[in-house]
Design a protein around this motif. Structure first.
Motif, short mmCIF file in Angstrom:
data_model
loop_
_atom_site.label_atom_id
_atom_site.label_comp_id
_atom_site.label_asym_id
_atom_site.label_seq_id
_atom_site.Cartn_x
_atom_site.Cartn_y
_atom_site.Cartn_z
N ARG A 23 -27.98 50.57 183.76
CA ARG A 23 -28.45 50.97 182.43
C ARG A 23 -29.95 50.76 182.23
N PHE A 24 -30.58 49.88 183.02
CA PHE A 24 -31.95 49.47 182.73
C PHE A 24 -32.89 49.71 183.91
N ASP A 25 -34.13 50.07 183.58
CA ASP A 25 -35.16 50.24 184.60
C ASP A 25 -35.92 48.95 184.86
N ALA A 26 -36.11 48.15 183.81
CA ALA A 26 -36.88 46.91 183.92
C ALA A 26 -36.13 45.78 183.23
N VAL A 27 -36.25 44.58 183.78
CA VAL A 27 -35.55 43.42 183.24
C VAL A 27 -36.51 42.24 183.16
N TRP A 28 -36.34 41.46 182.10
CA TRP A 28 -37.00 40.15 181.94
C TRP A 28 -35.91 39.16 181.65
N ALA A 29 -35.96 37.95 182.24
CA ALA A 29 -34.89 36.97 182.01
C ALA A 29 -35.42 35.55 182.08
N ARG A 30 -34.99 34.74 181.11
CA ARG A 30 -35.34 33.31 181.08
C ARG A 30 -34.84 32.74 179.77
N GLU B 143 -45.59 39.23 176.38
CA GLU B 143 -46.40 39.94 177.36
C GLU B 143 -45.63 41.11 177.96
N PHE B 144 -44.34 40.90 178.21
CA PHE B 144 -43.48 41.96 178.73
C PHE B 144 -43.33 43.08 177.70
N LEU B 145 -43.13 42.71 176.44
CA LEU B 145 -42.96 43.71 175.40
C LEU B 145 -44.25 44.50 175.18
N LEU B 146 -45.40 43.83 175.25
CA LEU B 146 -46.68 44.54 175.11
C LEU B 146 -46.87 45.53 176.25
N ALA B 147 -46.48 45.14 177.46
CA ALA B 147 -46.60 46.06 178.60
C ALA B 147 -45.71 47.28 178.39
N ASP C 89 -44.70 56.27 175.89
CA ASP C 89 -44.63 57.72 176.07
C ASP C 89 -43.88 58.12 177.35
N ARG C 90 -43.45 57.12 178.12
CA ARG C 90 -42.70 57.40 179.34
C ARG C 90 -41.21 57.15 179.10
N ASP C 91 -40.41 57.60 180.03
CA ASP C 91 -38.96 57.47 179.91
C ASP C 91 -38.51 56.20 180.63
N TRP C 92 -38.05 55.22 179.89
CA TRP C 92 -37.58 53.96 180.48
C TRP C 92 -36.62 53.25 179.52
N THR C 93 -35.84 52.32 180.09
CA THR C 93 -35.03 51.40 179.29
C THR C 93 -35.23 50.00 179.88
N ALA C 94 -35.12 48.99 179.03
CA ALA C 94 -35.38 47.62 179.49
C ALA C 94 -34.39 46.65 178.86
N ALA C 95 -34.21 45.52 179.54
CA ALA C 95 -33.32 44.46 179.05
C ALA C 95 -34.05 43.13 179.03
N VAL C 96 -33.79 42.33 178.02
CA VAL C 96 -34.24 40.94 177.94
C VAL C 96 -33.00 40.08 178.00
N VAL C 97 -32.93 39.24 179.02
CA VAL C 97 -31.76 38.37 179.22
C VAL C 97 -32.14 36.94 178.89
N ALA D 178 -39.79 41.51 185.55
CA ALA D 178 -41.07 40.96 185.11
C ALA D 178 -40.93 39.47 184.81
N GLN D 179 -41.90 38.69 185.28
CA GLN D 179 -41.94 37.24 185.07
C GLN D 179 -43.25 36.90 184.35
N THR D 180 -43.15 36.35 183.13
CA THR D 180 -44.36 36.09 182.34
C THR D 180 -44.44 34.68 181.78
N ALA D 181 -43.45 33.83 182.03
CA ALA D 181 -43.40 32.50 181.40
C ALA D 181 -44.64 31.67 181.74
#
Length: 353
Positions: free
Chosen positions: A178-185, A195-199, A205-213, A257-260
């Motif tokens: 379901r997701f193209d990009a994931v962040w988890a922590r 930082e992940f959300l700002l990116a 304007d591009r086609d993507w879906t993301a998950a925050v776990v 993505a890892q931003t902690a």
């Protein structure tokens, strides 16, 4: 081997990455046939002084979280067990020094597992004393290894044993695409998920879906930020997931993505890399996450949300993987072998003195 784990805190009284590591190591040792006793504050109900869970025997040194009382009773508890080796956690450090004194009388070595230094639960002097008097200090990463050496541990006495994962689960799990990009922590004050959300907002304007776990006190603010950035329709907050739920999400995603800002060991990133994700790490002075991707073909280091956004786009040209066998060495069995080897070595070395 009889191992005495000294940790007033457990996941049932203080659920933190450090206590999860202690439980995982204790259970792994018990599963290998070692006799593991955890000296802790009582976390189970009833009048029993001992309680067995997953092969680990828990001993109630105190009824509750009473640091002073725990220290005063700890030597007697250790003496009653007659362990081959004492495994002590770094927080609070006063318990470590008490364990070290008792172990010296019992003529057994002390292995100190140093995940972090919590200044609210011990003075700098106490941490230095704990680090300098251990027979071996174990850390989850080189970043933490450097920190513990700064607290007085000798270079030859410090060893890195990383966190571990179930690589068989990685191989056998299904795929949730379901997701193209994931962040988890854990979503706490160090998560830095913004930082992940700002990116992602840079790529609206591009086609993507993301998950925050993950879950925690910072989740509500993160959800509001996603709404303010007008990307909440494409970012799904999944909350906490078990490994069996988490791994399929990672296997179906392309980027992690890892931003902690603080991370003694980036366990979620390790899972993601093992699942074939491209790992993009925003470098932070207080995080060891960069260690997992440095020199890795499917790893990137960035310093800003804009660079993170650019790398998400650039990594789209890399092939999609569902496993990365290069991380098979982080399997629970392999890492537990490192713990056993360490205990055996320190026991053998101790006999020479």
């Amino acid at each position: 081997m009889r191992v005495a784990v000294v940790s007033m805190d457990t996941v049932w009284t203080r659920d933190r990455p450090a206590t999860r590591r202690t439980r995982r190591v204790a259970r792994g040792l018990a599963a290998r046939g070692h006799e593991v006793h955890c000296l802790c504050a009582q976390w189970w109900g009833g009048d029993l002084d001992q309680f067995e869970d997953e092969g680990v025997e828990y001993h109630a040194v105190t009824d509750g979280q009473a640091a002073g009382s725990f220290r005063s009773k700890l030597p007697f508890a250790l003496r009653s067990l007659s362990p081959d080796v004492v495994h002590a956690v770094s927080v609070p450090p006063g318990h470590v020094t008490t364990a070290q004194t008792a172990a010296k009388v019992l003529r057994v070595p002390v292995v100190l597992d140093w995940w972090e230094r919590d200044p609210e639960r011990g003075s700098d002097r106490q941490y230095r004393k704990a680090a300098s008097r251990a027979d071996r200090v174990l850390t989850p990463s080189e970043t933490v290894r450097t920190a513990v050496r700064e607290h007085g541990a000798g270079d030859a006495d410090v060893q890195v044993i990383p966190e571990s994962i179930d690589f068989e689960l990685v191989r056998s799990a299904g795929v949730d695409d379901r997701f193209d990009a994931v962040w988890a922590r854990d979503l706490d004050g160090d998560a830095n998920v913004g930082e992940f959300l700002l990116a992602l907002a840079e790529l609206r304007d591009r086609d993507w879906t993301a998950a925050v776990v993950g879950d925690g006190p910072a989740r509500a603010d993160a959800e509001r930020m996603a709404a303010d950035l007008r990307i909440d329709d494409r970012v799904t907050f999944l909350g906490d997931l078990t490994p069996a739920e988490f791994v399929p999400v990672l296997k179906g995603s392309h980027v992690f993505a890892q931003t902690a800002t603080y991370e003694p060991f980036a366990t979620e990133l390790l899972w993601a890399l093992a699942c074939g994700c491209v790992g993009i790490v925003e470098y932070q002075a207080g995080s060891s996450a960069h260690e997992l991707v440095e020199g890795l073909d499917r790893g990137r280091l960035v310093t800003t949300p804009q660079e993170l956004a650019d790398e998400i786009v650039a990594c789209g040209t890399l092939p999609e993987w569902e496993t990365n066998d290069g991380f098979a060495g982080f399997d629970h069995d392999d890492v537990h072998s490192e713990w056993v080897d360490c205990y055996e070595a320190v026991v053998d070395d101790y006999g020479w003195f």
